[in-house]
Scaffold this motif. Structure first.
Motif: not given
Length: 110
Positions: A79-108
């Protein structure tokens, strides 16, 4: 509650039971899911994989309970299961992650 796409493959013993006593096995699954508080959106049979495909709404804990119960029946190989989200929810995640990624500095990176 989240939306899950669940795929399960039947065992050969389960197929033997289907031939011996044909009936809609989706009904039994709906009863189980309801008893666990899971909302059933759809239950389908996959001709390609010889399994069941379900679109369900519930929590991760409910999905794990359903998985343990169905696997203990011996009717399924896996049995395998995948959590699914709407494209609207994914777009909101992209926006939020983009704002946070701009503040993140990868160690390498300098």
């Amino acid at each position: 509650m989240a939306l899950y796409l669940v795929r399960s493959r039947y065992t050969s013993t389960a197929f033997q039971g289907m031939l011996a006593a044909p009936h809609d096995r989706g009904e039994a699954a709906k009863v189980l899911f309801k008893s666990l508080g899971i909302k059933t959106h759809e239950i389908l049979f996959s001709v390609s994989t010889g399994g069941i495909v379900c679109l369900l709404e519930g929590t991760a804990e409910q999905m794990k309970e359903a998985s343990m119960i169905t696997m203990s029946s011996g009717a399924f190989i896996d049995i395998g299961s995948e959590e699914m989200i709407s494209t609207k929810t994914m777009t909101a995640a992209m926006t939020s992650a983009g704002a946070k990624a701009a503040k993140y500095k990868a160690p390498h990176k300098k």
